[in-house]
Motif scaffolding. Structure first.
Motif, PDB file in Angstrom:
ATOM      1  N   ILE A   1      68.433-100.579 -40.600  1.00  0.00           N
ATOM      2  CA  ILE A   1      67.288-101.465 -40.333  1.00  0.00           C
ATOM      3  C   ILE A   1      67.484-102.202 -39.008  1.00  0.00           C
ATOM      4  O   ILE A   1      66.539-102.360 -38.217  1.00  0.00           O
ATOM      5  CB  ILE A   1      67.091-102.455 -41.493  1.00  0.00           C
ATOM      6  N   GLU A   2      68.708-102.622 -38.747  1.00  0.00           N
ATOM      7  CA  GLU A   2      68.999-103.280 -37.477  1.00  0.00           C
ATOM      8  C   GLU A   2      68.796-102.315 -36.317  1.00  0.00           C
ATOM      9  O   GLU A   2      68.261-102.692 -35.256  1.00  0.00           O
ATOM     10  CB  GLU A   2      70.443-103.801 -37.477  1.00  0.00           C
TER      11      GLU A   2
ATOM     12  N   GLU B   1      62.172 -96.312 -30.870  1.00  0.00           N
ATOM     13  CA  GLU B   1      61.866 -94.925 -30.489  1.00  0.00           C
ATOM     14  C   GLU B   1      62.570 -93.922 -31.407  1.00  0.00           C
ATOM     15  O   GLU B   1      62.198 -92.738 -31.453  1.00  0.00           O
ATOM     16  CB  GLU B   1      62.257 -94.670 -29.023  1.00  0.00           C
ATOM     17  N   ASN B   2      63.599 -94.393 -32.132  1.00  0.00           N
ATOM     18  CA  ASN B   2      64.331 -93.515 -33.052  1.00  0.00           C
ATOM     19  C   ASN B   2      63.902 -93.715 -34.506  1.00  0.00           C
ATOM     20  O   ASN B   2      64.637 -93.342 -35.426  1.00  0.00           O
ATOM     21  CB  ASN B   2      65.844 -93.785 -32.941  1.00  0.00           C
ATOM     22  N   LEU B   3      62.724 -94.270 -34.689  1.00  0.00           N
ATOM     23  CA  LEU B   3      62.277 -94.642 -36.029  1.00  0.00           C
ATOM     24  C   LEU B   3      62.272 -93.460 -36.994  1.00  0.00           C
ATOM     25  O   LEU B   3      62.727 -93.574 -38.140  1.00  0.00           O
ATOM     26  CB  LEU B   3      60.881 -95.262 -35.952  1.00  0.00           C
ATOM     27  N   ASP B   4      61.764 -92.319 -36.565  1.00  0.00           N
ATOM     28  CA  ASP B   4      61.679 -91.154 -37.450  1.00  0.00           C
ATOM     29  C   ASP B   4      63.066 -90.719 -37.936  1.00  0.00           C
ATOM     30  O   ASP B   4      63.257 -90.415 -39.118  1.00  0.00           O
ATOM     31  CB  ASP B   4      60.996 -89.980 -36.744  1.00  0.00           C
ATOM     32  N   TYR B   5      64.020 -90.667 -37.008  1.00  0.00           N
ATOM     33  CA  TYR B   5      65.388 -90.278 -37.375  1.00  0.00           C
ATOM     34  C   TYR B   5      65.962 -91.270 -38.379  1.00  0.00           C
ATOM     35  O   TYR B   5      66.569 -90.898 -39.385  1.00  0.00           O
ATOM     36  CB  TYR B   5      66.303 -90.245 -36.145  1.00  0.00           C
ATOM     37  N   LEU B   6      65.781 -92.537 -38.087  1.00  0.00           N
ATOM     38  CA  LEU B   6      66.376 -93.580 -38.919  1.00  0.00           C
ATOM     39  C   LEU B   6      65.737 -93.633 -40.307  1.00  0.00           C
ATOM     40  O   LEU B   6      66.411 -93.947 -41.293  1.00  0.00           O
ATOM     41  CB  LEU B   6      66.246 -94.928 -38.217  1.00  0.00           C
TER      42      LEU B   6
END
Length: 223
Positions: A174-175, A182-187
Motif C-alpha cells: 500500500i505504501e 504508475e505501478n498500481l496494476d502490478y501492486l
C-alpha cells in the motif's frame, strides 16, 4: 458385523482424505513454483487438470459419507467425525481454489512488460506464507492420524505467522502504491496473491479446529 463394516468404511474415507490432502499440498507448491519460475504451462495444468482431481475427491468423499449416514446408522461420535470430514474436504477444496487463483495471476502477467521482475521484489513473503500453510496442513493431518489432538492446538497457532506476514506485506505494498501509482496494476496483483495465501492459512486453521472438534465434540476457535 455392522460395526466392523462401518469401521472399514471410515478407514476408506480417511484414506481418501489423506490422498486429497496430499494433492492439495502439491497444488499449493506447484502454484508457487509456477509463480516463481514464470511457468505458464504449469499454471494451465493446475487449472485444467489438478483442480478437477480435487473436485473428484470432494465428490467421492461426500458420496461415501452420505452412504454411511444413510445405511450404517453411525453413533454420535462416528457421526461427528463424518460431518467434520465433510466440512474438512470443503476447506481443502477452497485451499485448492485459492491456489488456482494464484496461477491465474501468473497467466495475467506478461514477462516482456517487466511484471515478473516486479513480482520478484515481493516474492519472499509469499513463499514464506505458502510454506507455513503447507507445514501446518501436513502436521495437522499427521497429528490427527496419530491421535495426538493436543498437538493440533499448537500447530493451529502458526496461522498467526501467516497473518503477520500478510499484514506486513500489505502495508509495504500500500505504501508502494502511494509512492509509485504508475505501478498500481502490478501492486494490485501482489495484494491479490497476498490475500489468497492468507485465506489458505485461514482454511488450514479451520481444518485444525474441525479435527480437534472430532475429539472434544464442540466447536472452538483455536486461532
Amino acid at each position: 458385523m455392522i460395526r466392523r463394516r462401518l469401521t472399514k468404511q471410515l478407514e476408506i474415507i480417511k484414506d481418501y482424505l489423506w490422498d486429497m490432502k496430499e494433492c492439495v499440498l502439491k497444488i499449493i507448491e506447484d502454484s508457487l513454483i509456477a509463480l516463481e519460475s514464470k511457468d505458464k504451462s504449469l499454471a494451465k495444468k493446475i487449472i485444467n487438470e489438478d483442480e478437477k482431481i480435487i473436485d473428484d475427491y470432494q465428490y467421492d468423499i461426500e458420496d461415501l459419507c452420505g452412504r454411511i449416514i444413510a445405511t450404517e446408522h453411525p453413533v454420535a461420535t462416528e457421526l461427528r467425525e463424518i460431518l467434520a470430514i465433510i466440512k474438512i474436504i470443503s476447506s481443502l477444496e477452497r485451499i485448492a481454489d485459492h491456489a488456482t487463483k494464484i496461477v491465474r495471476v501468473v497467466l495475467l502477467l506478461e514477462s516482456d512488460s517487466g511484471d515478473f521482475d516486479f513480482l520478484n521484489l515481493y516474492f519472499k513473503p509469499l513463499r514464506e506464507m505458502a510454506d507455513t500453510a503447507k507445514e501446518m496442513l501436513s502436521d495437522i493431518f499427521d497429528a490427527y492420524f496419530d491421535g495426538d489432538f493436543t498437538k493440533i492446538l499448537k500447530i493451529v497457532k502458526y496461522d498467526n505467522i501467516i497473518d503477520k506476514l500478510f499484514s506486513k506485506q500489505k502495508s509495504i505494498v500500500i505504501e508502494a502504491m502511494k509512492k509509485n501509482p504508475e505501478n498500481l496494476d502490478y501492486l494490485l496483483n501482489i495484494l491479490f496473491l497476498n490475500s489468497f495465501l492468507e485465506r489458505v492459512g485461514d482454511h488450514v486453521a479451520t481444518i485444525g479446529e474441525l479435527l480437534y472438534f472430532i475429539r472434544i465434540g464442540e466447536k472452538v476457535n483455536l486461532t
